[in-house]
Motif scaffolding. Sequence first.
Motif, PDB file in Angstrom:
ATOM      1  N   PHE A 137     -20.210 -26.885  40.060  1.00  0.00           N
ATOM      2  CA  PHE A 137     -18.904 -26.290  39.779  1.00  0.00           C
ATOM      3  C   PHE A 137     -17.933 -26.546  40.922  1.00  0.00           C
ATOM      4  N   VAL A 145     -14.494 -26.913  35.240  1.00  0.00           N
ATOM      5  CA  VAL A 145     -15.370 -25.786  34.907  1.00  0.00           C
ATOM      6  C   VAL A 145     -14.851 -25.086  33.662  1.00  0.00           C
ATOM      7  N   LYS A 149     -16.902 -24.818  30.115  1.00  0.00           N
ATOM      8  CA  LYS A 149     -17.167 -23.566  29.413  1.00  0.00           C
ATOM      9  C   LYS A 149     -16.578 -23.591  28.000  1.00  0.00           C
TER      10      LYS A 149
END
Length: 178
Positions: A137, A145, A149
């Motif tokens: 990350f 990131v 997600k």
Amino acid sequence: MTQPRSRPAKLSGGERLLFLTDDQLRQGVELMFFAYRDMVADADRVLAERGYGRAHHRCLHFIWRRPGLSVAELLDILSVTKQSLNRVLRQLVRDGLVESRVGQADRRQRLLRLTPRGEELVRDLANAQNARMRRVFLEAGPEAVHGFKTVLAGMIDEGRRAAVLDLVEDRFPEGGKR
């Protein structure tokens, strides 16, 4: 003698395609396979030292995240059969990692929580996986990131997505920042 296959083009960070080729999709699927393999390998090493497997890890993780979770709720989260969950839970209880108590409001419920030994194992498992996630990350940066997600959330079946995102407790705020 067969000739070596040429490697696919290097992944680019800012690729914005409206159309993805089969090769690009295959590459994404293969990257998921390899990423999953290596991510769980970190925890598998810790589990193997204690004679446990991935099913034990999943149970321990969600019991740790939600102390007092009922067996029925855990069954729903994991989407496994009662028989397979009971086998794993019996072992975790027998080994002193999980305790099961009868519910106060509904005596038919079995409420689960980790013992101090269970919490210690979960911390070891989390540390093993968090080290990889933290490194990756930080290298990728906040926008990547957030995109990662978003992609993972989008891969969850639509009918379960809202419940899973509520379970995860991070609704991926704009910009990827908490």
